[in-house]
Design a protein around this motif. Sequence first.
Motif: not given
Lengths: 249, 251
Positions: B49, B51, B63-67, B70, B73-74
């Motif tokens: 992350n 950002v 694979k990263p998902v942030a927030e 978000v 929903e993922y």
Amino acid sequence: METGRGDEVKLIGMWASPFVLRVKVALNLKGVHYESLEEDLPFGKSQLLLDSNPVHKKVPVLLHNGKPICESLIILEYIDEVWASAGAPAILPSDPYDRATARFWAAYVDEKIFASMKGALITESDEKRKALVESTLVGLGSMEEALDRRSKGGKFFGGESIGFLDLALGSLVGWLRVMGKACGMNFLDPDRTPRLAGWAESFCEADPIKDVLPDTDKLVEFRKTLQAAMEAASAAAAAAATPATPSTS
Amino acid sequence: MGDARVKLLGSWASSYCHRVLLALRLKGVEFEYLEEDLSNKSPLLLLHNPVHKKVPVLLHDEKPVAESVVILEYIDETWKENPILPEAPHDRSVARFWVHFVEEKLGPAIGKVFQSAGEEQKAAAEQVSEYLKLVERELKEGRFKGRRFFGGETIGILDIVLGCGSYWLSVLEQVAGVNLIDVAAFPCFHAWLKEFESLAEVREAIPAQERLLEHARSVRQMMAMMTAPAWTKTEVPTAVSDEAAPVALTK
């Protein structure tokens, strides 16, 4: 199914609003016919707007067969879900990871880039403006990197066709140009962010956008109107707060 | 379980992380939890992350998902059991609208109560009250009237987002001494919160109140030790800002 020729679609909007622009382009992309209801912002809000978005009282509001949908990015998701047929291009990608990426960056656009841009346009403090301009540039730099990494080929964040993130950021291009004129610089400078500069050109020239994109000079004029309205409002507030001068005895 | 396909980088006190924990549990997803020391962020967090450099970060096959929203929903799109978003597009837009309201309005207002004092805190508390009234109205006579949860009979994304911050309200009342949710003024909200907190998955995802209370007290003490005239978010050191604050102003 919520699609069909019996659909009544109205968009409560305002010509200068980048958030309204997102929705207009999305509807154009899907080939959806809609009635455009123009609000007289900043001077007043219609009863329809106040009834349709009582919480925020803001545009855009999409009215689909009388039901309101508020918040531009949420409206985009709605449009994508409702008008999802073989003929209409998808706004969000189909893969969950790609969708998450698009949503992440769209949130970043609103929270970092738009917030900084708006602050820079409003603030009277030179120091704050400088910091907010810098913040806007940092945000755009991140978008340059994102475009470099993620577009999988194609002119747009969405690839060959305009997608969710293109709509999110592209809608701000007009106001970035306004800010550029105000600050005497180019926020989409090809020397600083070459890919983004090219992308902005492609976006503004694309069919679903070019007829609804507000003219930059008109936006510059509108900004003056907004500033005058804000000044009048704060003068009125200051006058109301000042105690009445006592009469001399 | 060293090679877990799903990993969650989190911080034990962060309500944003509790949201993701809860969603993963609801869906029966097996995952590895990695606790971050927010005063000394791991290379893994900074890598995944860059950002925002914040938790939570979900790693799915690296694979990263942030927030957090978000991520929610993922999760819903990837694991289809026990959906947390409704099916109909208009219902989905309503859920998303109120989630956004919590993120942009209610949450930051509660954070402000925690981070301020005196007149400023009083004003912030009034703002929280105004926002809660809107939620109360939707529960009482609006979109969510008559429902056990915002999601209906089972919890959905709005329950998760609002619920994983709401227990802080009573913590804050004790720590900041401000009464935010008067039962008499917000009966529907109270009833909903009781239902939410009664769920086993919720009790498993959220730490004990005593721990949260102690944490909130120490954060507030640290804030008080700084000599800044007004407690604002920007003056709070990184270690106690955002993720560590009970309800952060940003994700």
